[in-house]
Design a protein around this motif. Structure first.
Motif, PDB file in Angstrom:
ATOM      1  N   THR A 213      29.658  53.490  39.083  1.00 56.60           N
ATOM      2  CA  THR A 213      29.794  53.978  37.611  1.00 56.60           C
ATOM      3  C   THR A 213      29.345  52.674  37.196  1.00 56.60           C
ATOM      4  O   THR A 213      28.456  52.751  35.967  1.00 56.60           O
ATOM      5  N   GLN A 214      28.788  51.785  37.952  1.00 50.76           N
ATOM      6  CA  GLN A 214      28.239  50.422  37.867  1.00 50.76           C
ATOM      7  C   GLN A 214      26.230  50.406  37.701  1.00 50.76           C
ATOM      8  O   GLN A 214      25.957  49.838  37.101  1.00 50.76           O
ATOM      9  N   ILE A 215      26.373  51.624  38.064  1.00 52.62           N
ATOM     10  CA  ILE A 215      24.703  51.789  37.907  1.00 52.62           C
ATOM     11  C   ILE A 215      23.983  51.541  36.931  1.00 52.62           C
ATOM     12  O   ILE A 215      23.245  50.983  35.889  1.00 52.62           O
TER      13      ILE A 215
ATOM     14  N   ASN B  62      14.046  58.401  36.252  1.00 52.68           N
ATOM     15  CA  ASN B  62      14.937  58.941  37.551  1.00 52.68           C
ATOM     16  C   ASN B  62      15.253  57.590  37.911  1.00 52.68           C
ATOM     17  O   ASN B  62      14.637  56.597  38.078  1.00 52.68           O
ATOM     18  N   THR B  63      16.581  57.334  38.221  1.00 50.76           N
ATOM     19  CA  THR B  63      17.010  56.094  39.452  1.00 50.76           C
ATOM     20  C   THR B  63      17.354  56.749  40.390  1.00 50.76           C
ATOM     21  O   THR B  63      18.765  57.566  40.568  1.00 50.76           O
ATOM     22  N   SER B  64      17.573  56.529  41.667  1.00 48.40           N
ATOM     23  CA  SER B  64      18.032  57.029  42.451  1.00 48.40           C
ATOM     24  C   SER B  64      18.858  55.617  43.523  1.00 48.40           C
ATOM     25  O   SER B  64      17.617  54.855  43.815  1.00 48.40           O
ATOM     26  N   VAL B  65      20.167  55.933  44.108  1.00 44.08           N
ATOM     27  CA  VAL B  65      20.678  54.992  44.930  1.00 44.08           C
ATOM     28  C   VAL B  65      20.874  55.629  46.567  1.00 44.08           C
ATOM     29  O   VAL B  65      21.553  56.363  46.243  1.00 44.08           O
TER      30      VAL B  65
ATOM     31  N   PHE C  91      19.760  46.433  48.472  1.00 46.09           N
ATOM     32  CA  PHE C  91      20.777  45.277  47.497  1.00 46.09           C
ATOM     33  C   PHE C  91      21.318  45.209  48.070  1.00 46.09           C
ATOM     34  O   PHE C  91      21.747  45.474  49.297  1.00 46.09           O
ATOM     35  N   ASP C  92      22.305  44.609  47.616  1.00 51.42           N
ATOM     36  CA  ASP C  92      23.813  43.570  48.681  1.00 51.42           C
ATOM     37  C   ASP C  92      24.223  45.240  48.074  1.00 51.42           C
ATOM     38  O   ASP C  92      24.826  45.066  46.966  1.00 51.42           O
ATOM     39  N   PRO C  93      25.300  45.385  48.967  1.00 53.06           N
ATOM     40  CA  PRO C  93      26.506  46.433  48.701  1.00 53.06           C
ATOM     41  C   PRO C  93      27.145  45.612  48.210  1.00 53.06           C
ATOM     42  O   PRO C  93      28.054  46.446  47.384  1.00 53.06           O
ATOM     43  N   LEU C  94      27.381  44.665  47.951  1.00 53.07           N
ATOM     44  CA  LEU C  94      28.631  43.603  47.383  1.00 53.07           C
ATOM     45  C   LEU C  94      28.589  44.082  46.020  1.00 53.07           C
ATOM     46  O   LEU C  94      29.829  44.126  45.252  1.00 53.07           O
ATOM     47  N   ILE C  95      27.849  44.311  45.117  1.00 57.33           N
ATOM     48  CA  ILE C  95      27.218  44.682  44.397  1.00 57.33           C
ATOM     49  C   ILE C  95      27.912  45.729  43.302  1.00 57.33           C
ATOM     50  O   ILE C  95      28.499  46.309  42.071  1.00 57.33           O
TER      51      ILE C  95
ATOM     52  N   GLN D   8      35.239  42.868  40.932  1.00 57.21           N
ATOM     53  CA  GLN D   8      34.045  43.292  40.254  1.00 57.21           C
ATOM     54  C   GLN D   8      32.395  42.293  40.667  1.00 57.21           C
ATOM     55  O   GLN D   8      32.681  40.949  40.071  1.00 57.21           O
ATOM     56  N   ALA D   9      31.484  42.804  40.989  1.00 57.07           N
ATOM     57  CA  ALA D   9      30.359  41.987  40.634  1.00 57.07           C
ATOM     58  C   ALA D   9      29.425  41.228  39.315  1.00 57.07           C
ATOM     59  O   ALA D   9      29.602  42.756  38.581  1.00 57.07           O
ATOM     60  N   THR D  10      29.562  40.168  39.115  1.00 55.24           N
ATOM     61  CA  THR D  10      28.470  40.115  38.111  1.00 55.24           C
ATOM     62  C   THR D  10      27.173  39.659  37.828  1.00 55.24           C
ATOM     63  O   THR D  10      26.888  39.025  38.536  1.00 55.24           O
ATOM     64  N   LEU D  11      26.038  40.266  37.656  1.00 61.10           N
ATOM     65  CA  LEU D  11      25.131  40.200  37.783  1.00 61.10           C
ATOM     66  C   LEU D  11      25.397  39.070  36.652  1.00 61.10           C
ATOM     67  O   LEU D  11      24.846  39.001  35.442  1.00 61.10           O
ATOM     68  N   VAL D  12      23.606  38.303  37.550  1.00 57.14           N
ATOM     69  CA  VAL D  12      22.592  37.234  37.041  1.00 57.14           C
ATOM     70  C   VAL D  12      21.652  37.715  36.715  1.00 57.14           C
ATOM     71  O   VAL D  12      21.095  37.278  37.673  1.00 57.14           O
ATOM     72  N   VAL D  13      20.897  37.774  35.600  1.00 62.75           N
ATOM     73  CA  VAL D  13      19.808  38.160  34.959  1.00 62.75           C
ATOM     74  C   VAL D  13      18.926  36.565  34.315  1.00 62.75           C
ATOM     75  O   VAL D  13      19.377  36.161  33.805  1.00 62.75           O
ATOM     76  N   PRO D  14      17.703  36.321  34.868  1.00 62.78           N
ATOM     77  CA  PRO D  14      16.552  35.796  34.579  1.00 62.78           C
ATOM     78  C   PRO D  14      16.708  35.505  33.151  1.00 62.78           C
ATOM     79  O   PRO D  14      16.036  36.906  33.221  1.00 62.78           O
ATOM     80  N   GLN D  15      16.527  35.088  31.788  1.00 55.35           N
ATOM     81  CA  GLN D  15      15.901  35.022  31.139  1.00 55.35           C
ATOM     82  C   GLN D  15      15.224  33.789  30.581  1.00 55.35           C
ATOM     83  O   GLN D  15      14.765  33.523  29.776  1.00 55.35           O
TER      84      GLN D  15
END
Length: 135
Positions: free
Chosen positions: A7-9, A25-28, A95-99, A105-112
């Motif tokens: 559900t995080q996708i 389209n997105t596939s994982v 991707f790292d499977p831990l996400i 709960q993993a939190t993404l840190v997206v560069p700004q």
């Protein structure tokens, strides 16, 4: 709890995608820990920003140290769209499977920031010195 939190996708895609890019389209693959994103953008510059954003995005779980979320990020296809004056693209990545951990709960840190290599690895002024005349 052991099932991946797929559900995080949608949340991740929303955080990572530049405003001027769309996704068709997105596939994982949760077994191989790989994925791909296909879509359209207004320019190759926007696509490059998307690729670089994936490369520089980290994640944290709790108070853990930030770790790379994505690796092997490649712009695998690119084409100009003459009908829409934009470009189409496909980005592949690992991707790292831990996400997608179902237990934490993993939190993404997206560069700004501007993430292009020409900015982050500022080339030196190689040709500013005096030149000697030779043919």
């Amino acid at each position: 709890n052991a099932k991946p939190a797929t559900t995080q996708i949608l949340s991740y895609v929303n955080q990572l995608t530049p405003a001027l890019a769309t996704i068709s389209n997105t596939s994982v693959d949760l077994i191989k820990d790989t994925g791909s994103i296909q879509g359209n953008a207004n320019s190759i510059s926007t696509v490059n920003t998307f690729v670089d954003t994936l490369k520089f995005t980290n994640y944290t779980i709790g108070k853990s140290k930030a770790t790379n979320a994505f690796s092997n990020v490649v712009l695998s296809t690119f084409a100009e769209n003459t009908a829409s004056s934009g470009v189409s693209y496909t980005i592949t990545f690992s991707f790292d499977p831990l996400i997608f951990s179902g237990t934490e709960q993993a939190t993404l840190v997206v560069p700004q920031i501007i993430t292009t290599r020409s900015i982050t690895q500022q080339p030196t002024n190689l040709f500013l010195g005096k030149t000697t005349g030779s043919n």
